[in-house]
Each structure stands twice: as structure tokens, then as C-alpha cells.
Enzyme design. Structure first.
Site, short mmCIF file in Angstrom:
data_model
loop_
_atom_site.label_atom_id
_atom_site.label_comp_id
_atom_site.label_asym_id
_atom_site.label_seq_id
_atom_site.Cartn_x
_atom_site.Cartn_y
_atom_site.Cartn_z
CG ASP A 13 -0.34 0.18 2.54
OD1 ASP A 13 0.91 0.27 2.61
OD2 ASP A 13 -1.08 0.28 3.53
CB CYS A 70 0.90 -2.53 4.78
SG CYS A 70 0.70 -3.62 6.20
CB THR A 72 1.82 -2.82 11.10
OG1 THR A 72 0.65 -3.27 10.39
CG2 THR A 72 1.52 -1.51 11.81
CB ILE A 74 -0.47 -6.29 11.38
CG1 ILE A 74 0.76 -6.50 12.27
CG2 ILE A 74 -1.68 -7.01 11.99
CD1 ILE A 74 0.67 -5.83 13.63
CG HIS A 103 9.12 -25.66 11.63
ND1 HIS A 103 9.28 -25.65 13.00
CD2 HIS A 103 10.20 -26.35 11.13
CE1 HIS A 103 10.40 -26.31 13.32
NE2 HIS A 103 10.97 -26.72 12.20
CG HIS A 138 7.29 -29.23 10.20
ND1 HIS A 138 6.94 -28.74 11.44
CD2 HIS A 138 8.58 -29.64 10.29
CE1 HIS A 138 7.98 -28.85 12.25
NE2 HIS A 138 8.98 -29.38 11.58
C1 RB5 Z 1 -1.89 2.70 6.54
O1 RB5 Z 1 -1.87 3.91 7.22
C2 RB5 Z 1 -1.70 1.54 7.51
O2 RB5 Z 1 -2.82 1.39 8.29
C3 RB5 Z 1 -1.40 0.28 6.74
O3 RB5 Z 1 -0.27 0.47 5.96
C4 RB5 Z 1 -1.08 -0.96 7.55
O4 RB5 Z 1 -0.12 -0.69 8.53
C5 RB5 Z 1 -2.22 -1.70 8.09
O5 RB5 Z 1 -2.07 -2.73 8.74
#
Ligand code: RB5
Length: 150
Positions: A13, A70, A72, A74, A103, A138
Site C-alpha cells: 500500500d 504495508c 505494520t 499486519i 515449518h 510439518h
Molecule cells: C496505513 O496507514 C496503515 O494502516 C497500513 O499500511 C497498515 O499498517 C495496516 O495494517
């Protein structure tokens, strides 16, 4: 004997696109084929859309592995793991990047551009793409994960 060139799909992103560009530059110096699934600017966009684009490349077999960036790592990993056949791991340490291949047979690495620097990200990516699945017990566990998708 010539070894097959690895193909890696990358997507990000707006928060991850500079890290994606750094990874593309890194891989292009290391004899790896790249599929760039965007985004390619700092304009705000929605990471699930790019997670899907990147994951489809590994699901179709066009890419051997996919890397998603992105802020994080996550959000990308949550979105990617919604697709059947995707095993995405969000990693910020070398041990996890190695063992998620050994694994978990992870086929997608998610990196947080606001968490890891470019140097560590390149090292994590190298470890991820150069480590193979261990199989054995695994494999049974990966098959159990596939069963959860039914
Ligand atoms: C974008 O601001 C941010 O929320 C996205 O890049 C990401 O970290 C979401 O998990």
C-alpha cells in the site's frame, strides 16, 4: 546445471511502497525475477486490494513466493490469510522469517515499513526466499490447516 530463476511477486500500500521499491532494487541485483503488483505512489490506497493482487500471483503459480509491504505488515497478513491456499507470515526477526518457511511453508512474507528498516527487510526477504520447507511432520500440520479452509 542451471538453476531455475526464482520469481517473487511484490505488492504494497502507500505506507509500504518505498520499502517495496527497495526490495525490488535488492532482488534485481540478485538474479531474481520480479512481478510488481503496485501500488507505486504515496497516494492513500487500501491494502486488502494489493494483498489480493500479490497473493493471486503465488496462487496461480506465476510467482514462487509473494512479499507484501504495508505500515505494520499486519493488515497485509490478515487480508492475505483470508485467501484459500495462502500462508502469510508477518516477520520482523530473522528466526521467524527462517522458520515460517521451514515449518509453516509460508508462501507470503509480510513486512512493516514502519517497523523494519530497509537493511533488515532485505535480510528477512533473502532468508525467506532462500529457505525451503522441511516437510515431514510439518506437512501433516499444513494439511490440517488446509482442512480448516474447507
Ligand atoms: C496505513 O496507514 C496503515 O494502516 C497500513 O499500511 C497498515 O499498517 C495496516 O495494517
Amino acid at each position: 546445471m542451471e538453476t531455475k530463476k526464482l520469481t517473487i511477486a511484490l505488492a504494497s500500500d502507500h505506507a509500504g511502497y518505498l520499502l517495496k521499491d527497495a526490495l525490488i532494487k535488492h532482488f534485481s541485483q540478485n538474479n531474481v525475477s520480479i512481478i510488481d503488483c503496485g501500488t507505486n505512489s504515496a497516494d492513500s490506497c487500501d491494502y486488502p486490494q494489493f494483498a489480493e493482487l500479490g497473493c493471486k500471483k503465488v496462487l496461480s503459480g506465476e510467482a514462487d513466493l509473494t512479499i507484501l509491504c504495508c505500515g505494520t505488515g499486519i493488515g497485509m497478513s490478515i487480508a492475505a490469510n483470508k485467501l484459500r491456499g495462502i500462508r502469510a507470515a508477518c516477520c520482523s526477526d530473522v528466526f521467524s522469517a527462517k522458520y515460517t518457511r521451514l515449518h509453516n511453508n509460508a508462501n507470503v512474507l509480510c513486512l512493516g515499513a514502519r517497523v523494519v528498516g530497509e537493511g533488515l527487510a532485505c535480510e528477512l526477504a533473502d532468508i525467506f526466499v532462500n529457505t525451503g520447507f522441511e516437510g515431514g511432520k510439518h506437512k501433516r500440520r499444513i494439511d490440517m490447516i488446509s482442512d480448516l479452509e474447507k
